[in-house]
Design a protein around this motif. Structure first.
Motif, PDB file in Angstrom:
ATOM      1  N   GLN A 640       0.836  -1.204   0.000  1.00 53.89           N
ATOM      2  CA  GLN A 640       0.000   0.000   0.000  1.00 53.89           C
ATOM      3  C   GLN A 640       0.871   1.254   0.000  1.00 53.89           C
ATOM      4  O   GLN A 640       0.631   2.184  -0.778  1.00 53.89           O
ATOM      5  CB  GLN A 640      -0.909  -0.002   1.219  1.00 53.89           C
ATOM      6  N   MET A 641       1.884   1.268   0.848  1.00 57.07           N
ATOM      7  CA  MET A 641       2.779   2.418   0.907  1.00 57.07           C
ATOM      8  C   MET A 641       3.593   2.533  -0.377  1.00 57.07           C
ATOM      9  O   MET A 641       3.772   3.639  -0.918  1.00 57.07           O
ATOM     10  CB  MET A 641       3.716   2.276   2.107  1.00 57.07           C
ATOM     11  N   ALA A 642       4.075   1.403  -0.897  1.00 55.68           N
ATOM     12  CA  ALA A 642       4.891   1.430  -2.111  1.00 55.68           C
ATOM     13  C   ALA A 642       4.094   1.977  -3.289  1.00 55.68           C
ATOM     14  O   ALA A 642       4.574   2.835  -4.039  1.00 55.68           O
ATOM     15  CB  ALA A 642       5.427   0.033  -2.416  1.00 55.68           C
ATOM     16  N   VAL A 643       2.869   1.513  -3.469  1.00 58.65           N
ATOM     17  CA  VAL A 643       2.062   1.953  -4.610  1.00 58.65           C
ATOM     18  C   VAL A 643       1.612   3.395  -4.439  1.00 58.65           C
ATOM     19  O   VAL A 643       1.610   4.175  -5.393  1.00 58.65           O
ATOM     20  CB  VAL A 643       0.851   1.013  -4.788  1.00 58.65           C
ATOM     21  N   SER A 644       1.247   3.781  -3.213  1.00 60.32           N
ATOM     22  CA  SER A 644       0.800   5.157  -2.977  1.00 60.32           C
ATOM     23  C   SER A 644       1.917   6.152  -3.278  1.00 60.32           C
ATOM     24  O   SER A 644       1.691   7.169  -3.944  1.00 60.32           O
ATOM     25  CB  SER A 644       0.319   5.304  -1.529  1.00 60.32           C
ATOM     26  N   VAL A 645       3.128   5.864  -2.815  1.00 60.58           N
ATOM     27  CA  VAL A 645       4.260   6.751  -3.094  1.00 60.58           C
ATOM     28  C   VAL A 645       4.566   6.758  -4.588  1.00 60.58           C
ATOM     29  O   VAL A 645       4.871   7.803  -5.174  1.00 60.58           O
ATOM     30  CB  VAL A 645       5.492   6.313  -2.278  1.00 60.58           C
ATOM     31  N   LEU A 646       4.463   5.606  -5.214  1.00 61.21           N
ATOM     32  CA  LEU A 646       4.729   5.510  -6.649  1.00 61.21           C
ATOM     33  C   LEU A 646       3.760   6.378  -7.448  1.00 61.21           C
ATOM     34  O   LEU A 646       4.147   7.047  -8.413  1.00 61.21           O
ATOM     35  CB  LEU A 646       4.619   4.054  -7.090  1.00 61.21           C
ATOM     36  N   ILE A 647       2.505   6.400  -7.049  1.00 57.91           N
ATOM     37  CA  ILE A 647       1.513   7.206  -7.764  1.00 57.91           C
ATOM     38  C   ILE A 647       1.719   8.683  -7.494  1.00 57.91           C
ATOM     39  O   ILE A 647       1.662   9.517  -8.408  1.00 57.91           O
ATOM     40  CB  ILE A 647       0.098   6.756  -7.362  1.00 57.91           C
ATOM     41  N   VAL A 648       1.964   9.058  -6.236  1.00 54.78           N
ATOM     42  CA  VAL A 648       2.106  10.469  -5.881  1.00 54.78           C
ATOM     43  C   VAL A 648       3.362  11.067  -6.513  1.00 54.78           C
ATOM     44  O   VAL A 648       3.337  12.187  -7.045  1.00 54.78           O
ATOM     45  CB  VAL A 648       2.117  10.633  -4.351  1.00 54.78           C
ATOM     46  N   LEU A 649       4.475  10.341  -6.484  1.00 56.94           N
ATOM     47  CA  LEU A 649       5.709  10.863  -7.078  1.00 56.94           C
ATOM     48  C   LEU A 649       5.632  10.902  -8.597  1.00 56.94           C
ATOM     49  O   LEU A 649       6.225  11.784  -9.229  1.00 56.94           O
ATOM     50  CB  LEU A 649       6.899  10.013  -6.642  1.00 56.94           C
ATOM     51  N   GLY A 650       4.927   9.965  -9.198  1.00 60.33           N
ATOM     52  CA  GLY A 650       4.734   9.999 -10.646  1.00 60.33           C
ATOM     53  C   GLY A 650       6.030   9.839 -11.405  1.00 60.33           C
ATOM     54  O   GLY A 650       6.835   8.930 -11.157  1.00 60.33           O
ATOM     55  N   ASP A 651       6.275  10.738 -12.347  1.00 59.21           N
ATOM     56  CA  ASP A 651       7.450  10.649 -13.209  1.00 59.21           C
ATOM     57  C   ASP A 651       8.756  10.895 -12.467  1.00 59.21           C
ATOM     58  O   ASP A 651       9.827  10.641 -13.012  1.00 59.21           O
ATOM     59  CB  ASP A 651       7.338  11.654 -14.362  1.00 59.21           C
ATOM     60  N   ARG A 652       8.699  11.390 -11.242  1.00 57.01           N
ATOM     61  CA  ARG A 652       9.934  11.649 -10.494  1.00 57.01           C
ATOM     62  C   ARG A 652      10.669  10.352 -10.165  1.00 57.01           C
ATOM     63  O   ARG A 652      11.886  10.351 -10.061  1.00 57.01           O
ATOM     64  CB  ARG A 652       9.600  12.392  -9.198  1.00 57.01           C
TER      65      ARG A 652
END
Length: 779
Positions: A640-652
């Motif tokens: 959950q944390m891995a995917v949430s951070v992945l979505i929020v950071l996006g292209d970064r």
């Protein structure tokens, strides 16, 4: 006695031979002494000897072999030992007679099928009857004494994948189809099947009648299932179901073993499995010799359960001895332990152990909360001869977690529902998610969101003066250097005098040093650090100062740097002498005296000649750290944390992680969300994903049924023109023009149009704009 005599003559061992080409099918003769191997580029007969396979005959003769030799299936007649039948890929059914004196053994050719023939089958008791099933959807029954088929059966369906005569019923045969159906036919009635039922959710690739039980039919399909059907009742009943790991290509009942059958896969899995249908979750025996997909299996003799023959795409032919097979059940864990979604614990073991009375050593053992079961004991399974052909019963204990316990998953649900993944600036998303994690007592996750906001957000004051960034030599300082030039002009006259006295004392001390002492640096004298910090002897610094005009005023230290604790009135100590180096410039005493600090010169902090990092690091600098952090959370199970951070950071950060890893994280998180029935959150995660395999999840298994607004009948084609009334179904009921963009319609009367037009119409009237009289409602 005849049966026992025939079985006793069969002997051999596990052996194999290399073929000239991959095999598509194999079949064994009646006396189990020869086997025929057929494929696209091979058609040979091998003898089964004690020491191995011996090639007896090559049936591919002629300079230019025709497509009649390209075989999809082969069948050896069980009553006439010289007759063979093959199903060719060009739609031909070929009869072969091994008793012919010439090299070419082809005896008859039937070319009535229009597409590839998938299966041929001889009648078990009628010598001259042959049945075939083709990709064209037809089944044909041939009389070998005639030159054409005597009956044609049409399943009114897609291609036929397998046909099998019943062993006990003379007139009955079963056919499996690519649409998942199985049909039972009477050869005396070619106009209509006797019974049809849906056996699998996908194509049914194979079927086989039980040699002893009259009504049992086994089927295998692409849905990875093997099902056993009881056909003796008025209504077809599924009595057993075996779950495999790949599509089932072949299924064969094991002789002399009522509940055993062998299967092989069409792809992925290369092994051959023998199943006890009473234990459907683990194979009874496994043959693991093949290196590629197994294409054909057959038991060597119809009364011998110990020898199995197989051909494969790895161009090998094997004879397997049952005693050499591996037994997965011997390597299986005899217990099962699993946590549920909400912290419940399930434990399974043999019923005899779970229900056994406590022994002497277990008198003081504590019991489970809320139950009288003992704590589970991890033990090794002992070989039990009686279990080889019997189903083992097990006991399952479930222990529910208390409400509000630490093993619950309420935090997961609350976090999924409260996190913001889009719709706001990056900094606000991180701040909001950090507050959510903090509120749910997850400090590590809260700190992670805060650090992400600091690392990837733009600084408040990105522009700084050049004096704070570069020194005279163009190097970046360790800290912001400050000098007299940066001090405030509001310094009182008394402070000016004190400062001049201090500088004069510093000049005196410098002049008293050894005049021949050499200083390190290429552009000037050393600068000194005032305060509590101490310098390491190993650190290299560039010693420099700023030359200022005598008439420039002195300045106070800026208050935003750090407050000055007291006035510097003590004489600063001189630096330690620096060891002389060959490349260091020599400075004479007069030069030292002329370049020493005066009251009009500035002195600043010691600065580093070359920094490891710039004062303002780019966001990409933190990407490796963030990648390690995401992998850490994923390995800990917090996708959950891995995917949430992945979505929020996006292209970064997305380009730093390979797409397969991202897809694995997404699928794991979506699976958890759907288990907790968090459908909206799951849909949002799929929508915000950039992985192609994840984005298409919302587009699979989705069907939109559309009716024509004119004739009210379903539209079968993909366009907007009805194939019945030939009218455009997407005409706006308000403006009577074709809608090319967003279209909205009433589910009651099927009329609609442009979204703006319909909304405007329904503001003034509740009746349908098409004039049908229906009371439409826009929600």
């Amino acid at each position: 006695m005849e049966k026992l005599t025939r079985v006793s003559t069969i002997s051999g061992r596990t052996m194999f031979c290399h073929l000239d080409a991959p095999a598509n099918a194999i079949s064994v003769c009646r006396d189990a002494t020869q086997v025929v191997v057929a494929g696209r580029n091979i058609f040979k007969i091998y003898g089964l000897e004690e020491d191995g396979f011996v090639e007896r005959l090559n049936l591919r003769v002629g300079r230019k072999p025709s497509l009649n030799f390209s075989c999809a299936d082969v069948m050896w007649h069980q009553m006439e030992e010289n007759l063979l039948a093959t199903a060719a890929t060009n739609g031909a059914v070929v009869m072969w007679n091994l008793a012919r004196p010439c090299r070419n053994k082809q005896e008859q050719l039937f070319t009535e099928h229009k597409r590839t023939v998938n299966k041929v089958c001889f009648h078990p008791t009628e010598v001259n009857m042959l049945l075939s099933g083709s990709q064209d959807g037809f089944m044909k029954c041939f009389d070998l004494r005639k030159k054409e088929s005597v009956s044609t059966f049409s399943g009114q369906s897609e291609s036929v994948r397998d046909v099998q005569f019943s062993i006990k019923d003379y007139f009955t045969f079963a056919a499996s189809f690519e649409n998942g159906n199985v049909q039972l036919w009477d050869i005396r009635r070619p106009d209509r099947y006797e019974r049809m039922f849906t056996a699998h959710t996908g194509p049914v690739f194979c079927c086989d009648w039980h040699p002893e039980d009259r009504g049992w039919l086994a089927t295998g399909g692409r849905d990875k299932m093997v099902k056993v059907w009881d056909m003796s009742t008025s209504r077809v009943k599924e009595i057993y179901c075996v779950q495999t790991i790949a599509s089932v290509a072949r299924v064969k009942w094991r002789p002399e073993r009522r509940y055993h059958l062998a299967t092989c896969s069409m792809m992925v899995d290369h092994n051959i499995y023998v199943w006890d249908v009473r234990r459907p979750f683990i194979p009874f025996a496994t043959f693991e010799e093949h290196k590629d997909v197994t294409t054909g299996i057959v038991w060597r003799h119809q009364h011998d359960p110990y020898y199995l023959l197989s051909g494969s795409k790895d161009s090998t032919l094997y004879q397997h001895m049952f005693k050499d097979a591996s037994r997965p059940v011997d390597r299986a864990n005899p217990e099962g332990l699993c946590f549920g979604l909400f912290g419940d614990l399930a434990f399974a073991a043999k019923e005899s152990l779970m229900s056994a009375p406590p022994s002497v050593g277990d008198v003081g053992r504590k019991t489970y909360p809320g139950g009288d079961r003992r704590y589970p004991i991890f033990f090794f399974k002992k070989p039990d001869v009686t279990e080889q052909f019997e189903q083992v019963s097990s006991a399952l204990s479930v222990f529910e977690s208390e409400a509000g316990s630490s093993v619950g998953m309420d935090w997961f649900i609350n976090t999924a529902q409260s996190y913001l993944l889009s719709g706001k600036p990056f900094g606000e998303l991180c701040e909001h998610n950090a507050q959510v994690a903090k509120r749910l007592n997850r400090p590590q996750e809260s700190t992670t969101w805060t650090m992400l906001r600091i690392m990837f957000s733009e600084p408040a004051n990105p522009s700084l003066s050049s004096n704070h960034n570069l020194n005279k030599s163009g190097n970046l300082p360790l800290v912001n250097s400050f000098s007299m030039k940066e001090m405030s002009a509001a310094l009182s006259e008394r402070n000016k005098e004190n400062r001049q006295d201090n500088l004069h004392s510093l000049e005196t001390n410098l002049n008293n040093n050894d005049e021949n002492e050499e200083t390190e640096g290429s552009e000037g004298q050393a600068e000194y650090l005032f305060g509590d910090a101490e310098l390491d002897d190993d650190d290299l610094y560039s010693m420099e100062h700023d030359n200022q005009a005598a008439e420039e005023p002195e300045y106070l230290l800026p208050q935003e740097a750090f407050p000055l604790r007291h006035e510097i009135i003590d004489h600063p100590s001189a630096p330690e002498p620096v060891q002389e180096r060959p490349e260091s410039p020599h400075v004479s005493g007069s030069e030292t005296e002329s370049t020493c600090l005066t009251s009009t010169e500035s002195f600043s902090l010691i600065s580093v000649s070359q920094l490891l990092f710039s004062p303002h690091l780019p966001p990409k600098f933190f990407c490796p750290i963030v990648k390690e952090m995401l992998c850490y959370y994923a390995e800990q199970g917090d996708v959950q944390m891995a995917v949430s951070v992945l979505i929020v950071l996006g292209d970064r950060i997305r380009k730093e992680i390979d797409e397969l890893t991202q897809e694995h994280w997404y699928m794991s998180y979506i699976d958890l969300l759907q288990r907790f029935e968090l459908w909206n959150v799951s849909n949002e995660v799929i929508k915000l994903s950039t992985c192609g395999a994840i984005m298409c999840l919302n587009q699979t298994s989705t069907t939109l049924h559309i009716n024509c607004s004119n004739c009210k009948r379903p539209m079968s084609n993909k366009g907007w023109i009805c194939d019945r009334c030939h009218q455009c179904a997407s005409v706006c009921a308000v403006c009577h023009h074709v809608v090319k963009g967003l279209f909205v319609w009433c589910q009651g009367c099927s009329h609609g149009g442009h979204l703006e037009h319909v909304m405007e119409w329904l503001k003034h009237s509740k009746h349908c704009p098409a004039g049908c009289g229906h009371l439409c409602e826009y929600t």
